[in-house]
Scaffold this motif. Structure first.
Motif, mmCIF file in Angstrom:
data_model
loop_
_atom_site.group_PDB
_atom_site.id
_atom_site.type_symbol
_atom_site.label_atom_id
_atom_site.label_comp_id
_atom_site.label_asym_id
_atom_site.label_seq_id
_atom_site.Cartn_x
_atom_site.Cartn_y
_atom_site.Cartn_z
ATOM 1 N N SER A 71 38.105 39.207 46.720
ATOM 2 C CA SER A 71 39.273 38.323 46.704
ATOM 3 C C SER A 71 39.521 37.764 48.101
ATOM 4 O O SER A 71 39.016 38.287 49.096
ATOM 5 N N VAL A 112 39.117 39.019 37.936
ATOM 6 C CA VAL A 112 38.980 39.857 39.127
ATOM 7 C C VAL A 112 37.531 39.964 39.590
ATOM 8 O O VAL A 112 37.149 40.916 40.272
ATOM 9 N N LYS A 113 36.723 38.995 39.252
ATOM 10 C CA LYS A 113 35.310 39.039 39.612
ATOM 11 C C LYS A 113 35.109 38.882 41.115
ATOM 12 O O LYS A 113 35.684 37.991 41.740
ATOM 13 N N LEU A 127 34.390 41.069 34.188
ATOM 14 C CA LEU A 127 35.301 40.991 35.334
ATOM 15 C C LEU A 127 35.912 39.594 35.438
ATOM 16 O O LEU A 127 37.100 39.433 35.752
ATOM 17 N N ASP A 128 35.095 38.584 35.157
ATOM 18 C CA ASP A 128 35.580 37.207 35.207
ATOM 19 C C ASP A 128 36.637 36.970 34.128
ATOM 20 O O ASP A 128 37.613 36.252 34.342
ATOM 21 N N GLU A 179 42.649 42.836 46.780
ATOM 22 C CA GLU A 179 43.562 42.409 45.713
ATOM 23 C C GLU A 179 42.914 42.490 44.334
ATOM 24 O O GLU A 179 43.564 42.854 43.353
ATOM 25 N N ASN A 180 41.625 42.110 44.226
ATOM 26 C CA ASN A 180 40.972 42.161 42.919
ATOM 27 C C ASN A 180 40.825 43.591 42.413
ATOM 28 O O ASN A 180 41.049 43.871 41.236
ATOM 29 N N SER A 181 40.428 44.498 43.291
ATOM 30 C CA SER A 181 40.259 45.891 42.856
ATOM 31 C C SER A 181 41.608 46.522 42.506
ATOM 32 O O SER A 181 41.706 47.315 41.564
ATOM 33 N N ASP A 202 37.639 45.327 48.281
ATOM 34 C CA ASP A 202 37.429 45.227 46.836
ATOM 35 C C ASP A 202 36.303 46.124 46.343
ATOM 36 O O ASP A 202 36.006 46.148 45.151
ATOM 37 N N ARG A 229 44.155 44.879 41.257
ATOM 38 C CA ARG A 229 44.544 44.311 39.966
ATOM 39 C C ARG A 229 43.772 44.970 38.827
ATOM 40 O O ARG A 229 44.313 45.246 37.765
ATOM 41 N N LEU A 230 42.488 45.244 39.064
ATOM 42 C CA LEU A 230 41.684 45.915 38.050
ATOM 43 C C LEU A 230 42.230 47.311 37.770
ATOM 44 O O LEU A 230 42.308 47.739 36.612
ATOM 45 N N THR A 249 35.373 45.744 42.470
ATOM 46 C CA THR A 249 34.948 44.492 41.835
ATOM 47 C C THR A 249 33.744 43.878 42.536
ATOM 48 O O THR A 249 33.315 42.786 42.188
#
Length: 447
Positions: A396, A392-393, A387-388, A401-403, A222, A405-406, A373
Motif C-alpha cells: 500500500s 488489498v493486493k 487479494l485484489d 495499511e493493506n495487511s 505489508d 485491512r486484511l 499482502t
C-alpha cells in the motif's frame, strides 16, 4: 476452442453428477528422447531431482520429468493430480520445491461483509460443505444490523532467539542491558538497518538458567514479516557479540516467538495483528436470519465457548470455529506459512444482551492474526486475484495499511462465522446442514 473432458462423479446414494474439466488440466506430458534420458537418470539417482529446474531452464519441463520419474519409481499413475494450467516459474525459489503438479481447491465467496462502512466479498478456499454458506449467513445478519466495526490494537511480528551465556549472572546482565529503555534507541538503529520497512518496537527477555530468550517485536509493513524480523535479529546479535560480551547462539528461533504453535505468550502479548471486531445484531435479525433469540445465543456462548473451552483447558480457543474461517481465507489469499493458522486462530468470542435485552452485542478478539499482502504465495495468480477482490493486493502507499485491512477482514469474517455456527447449534441445524452440504442429500437447510 478449449477442449473439455467429461468426468462423472457417483454419490453414495447412486446419483450421478457430471463435470466438464479442461483437457489441458488432465493432459499427461509428452517426452522426447532427451527427456527419457533425464527421467532414467532421475530414477537411477544419478541426477538429483531438485537440480532439474536449474539444468533445464524450463520449469514446466522440469516438473514433467520429475513427475514421470516419480510415477515410474512408485507405480502411481498420478492421473488425478493436475499438471498443466499452472505457472511453475512463479513458485521457483520462493513457494514450493520439487513440484510435481498442483492441488485444486474450490473458492467460495461470503458477503457482502459490511465492515467499517465498506462492503467486502470474502474469498474462502475450502472443501468443507456448509462453511461458506454459514459464514455468508453471518455476513447477512451483520449487514442487516448496520455492519461491524473493527479496531487494531497492536501490529508487530516477533522473533525470539536463544543465547547461552557463560553463567546465569551474565545472562541476567544481558537481560538488564537489552530491556533498559536508555539502550533501546541504540539497538533500534542496528535492527532497523536490516530493512526499510522494519521498525523495532520492543524487546522482552526471559531466562532459563544461563540461557536468555530475547523476544524482538517489530512492524513489517505489508509483509507478514518473519524473514524481515529474523534478519534484524541477526544484525543485533552480531553487534552484541562484537561489542558487548561473548556468547554462543543456540538458535535464531527459540519457541519464545512463538511461531506456528499455540502459546500463552501470543495469547497474552499478541503476535502479528491484534484485532477486535464487534457488531450489534438487532432482535428481528436474530429471529428472522439466525432463526433463534438473543438470550439463547448469550447462554450458549457462555456454556460452549467460555465454560466448555475452560473445561478443556483450551489455550486461545474460546470460540466456536475461528480456525475454519482463518484457514479458508489464508489458503485463498496466499499465506506463505499456513501453519500460522494455529496462532492466528486464537480468538475469544463474547456475546451479551444489550438495549434492555432486545439486541445482541457480539465481538471477537483475536490477538495474533499473522497476515501479509506481499511475499510468499500472495503473488501467485489465483491468490493475487483474491487479494485484489478484497482491495488489498500488494503493498500500500502507506506501508502496512493493506495487511492491517486484511487482518480486519479476517476478524470480520470470523465474527460472521461465529454468529452463524452458534445459531445453528442453538436451533439444532448443524447436523442437518452438514448432511446436506457434505453428503449431497436432499435435506433442506436454513442457512
Amino acid at each position: 476452442m478449449q477442449a473439455f473432458d467429461i468426468i462423472a462423479f457417483v454419490h453414495s446414494n447412486d446419483e450421478e453428477d457430471t463435470f466438464l474439466i479442461p483437457s489441458a488440466v488432465r493432459r499427461i506430458p509428452e517426452f522426447s528422447s532427451n527427456d527419457e534420458e533425464l527421467i532414467s537418470s532421475v530414477v537411477a539417482g544419478t541426477i538429483p531431482s531438485y537440480e532439474l529446474e536449474g539444468k533445464l531452464g524450463d520449469c514446466r519441463r522440469a516438473v514433467g520429468i520429475r513427475r514421470e520419474a516419480l510415477r515410474r519409481i512408485t507405480g502411481s499413475s498420478l492421473e488425478g493430480l493436475p499438471f498443466d494450467g499452472f505457472d511453475y516459474a512463479s513458485i521457483l525459489n520462493q513457494c514450493c520445491e520439487l513440484p510435481i503438479g498442483y492441488v485444486q481447491l474450490p473458492v467460495g465467496i461470503a458477503g457482502p461483509l459490511l465492515l467499517d462502512g465498506k462492503h467486502y466479498y470474502v474469498p474462502m478456499a475450502t472443501t468443507e460443505g456448509c462453511l461458506v454458506a454459514s459464514t455468508n449467513r453471518g455476513c447477512k445478519a451483520i449487514a442487516k444490523s448496520g455492519g461491524a466495526m473493527s479496531v487494531l490494537l497492536r501490529d508487530g511480528m516477533t522473533r525470539a532467539p536463544v543465547v547461552r551465556l557463560p553463567s546465569a549472572r551474565r545472562a541476567a546482565e544481558l537481560k538488564a542491558f537489552l530491556e533498559n529503555p536508555s539502550n533501546f534507541e541504540t539497538i533500534s538503529v542496528v535492527f532497523n538497518r536490516s530493512s526499510r520497512f522494519a521498525k523495532l518496537q520492543s524487546i522482552h527477555c526471559a531466562l532459563a538458567g544461563r540461557n536468555i530468550y530475547i523476544r524482538f517485536s517489530c512492524s513489517t509493513g505489508d509483509a507478514m514479516g518473519m524473514n524481515m524480523v529474523s534478519k534484524g535479529v541477526e544484525y543485533v546479535l552480531d553487534e552484541l557479540k562484537k561489542d558487548l560480551l561473548p556468547y554462543s547462539l543456540t538458535s535464531t528461533s527459540s519457541n519464545f516467538c512463538s511461531d506456528k504453535k499455540p502459546a500463552a505468550v501470543n495469547w497474552i502479548e499478541g503476535r502479528g495483528k491484534t484485532v477486535v471486531c464487534e457488531a450489534v445484531i438487532e432482535e428481528e435479525v436474530v429471529k428472522n436470519v439466525l432463526k433463534t433469540n438473543v438470550s439463547t445465543l448469550v447462554e450458549l456462548n457462555v456454556i460452549k465457548n467460555l465454560a466448555g473451552s475452560a473445561v478443556a483447558g483450551s489455550l486461545g480457543g474460546f470460540n466456536a470455529h475461528a480456525g475454519n474461517i482463518v484457514s479458508a481465507i489464508f489458503v485463498a489469499t496466499g499465506r506463505q506459512d499456513l501453519a500460522q493458522i494455529l496462532e492466528s486462530s486464537h480468538c475469544i468470542t463474547m456475546m451479551e444482551a444489550v438495549n434492555d435485552g432486545q439486541n445482541l452485542h457480539v465481538s471477537v478478539t483475536m490477538p495474533s492474526i499473522e497476515v501479509g499482502t506481499v511475499g510468499g504465495g500472495t503473488q501467485l495468480a489465483s491468490q493475487a486475484a483474491c487479494l485484489d477482490l478484497l482491495g488489498v493486493k500488494g503493498g500500500s502507499e502507506t506501508p502496512g495499511e493493506n495487511s492491517k485491512r486484511l487482518a480486519a477482514v479476517v476478524a470480520g469474517a470470523v465474527l460472521a462465522g461465529e454468529l452463524s455456527l452458534i445459531s445453528a447449534l442453538a436451533t439444532g441445524q448443524l447436523v442437518k446442514c452438514h448432511l446436506k452440504y457434505n453428503r449431497s442429500t436432499k435435506d433442506t437447510c436454513k442457512f
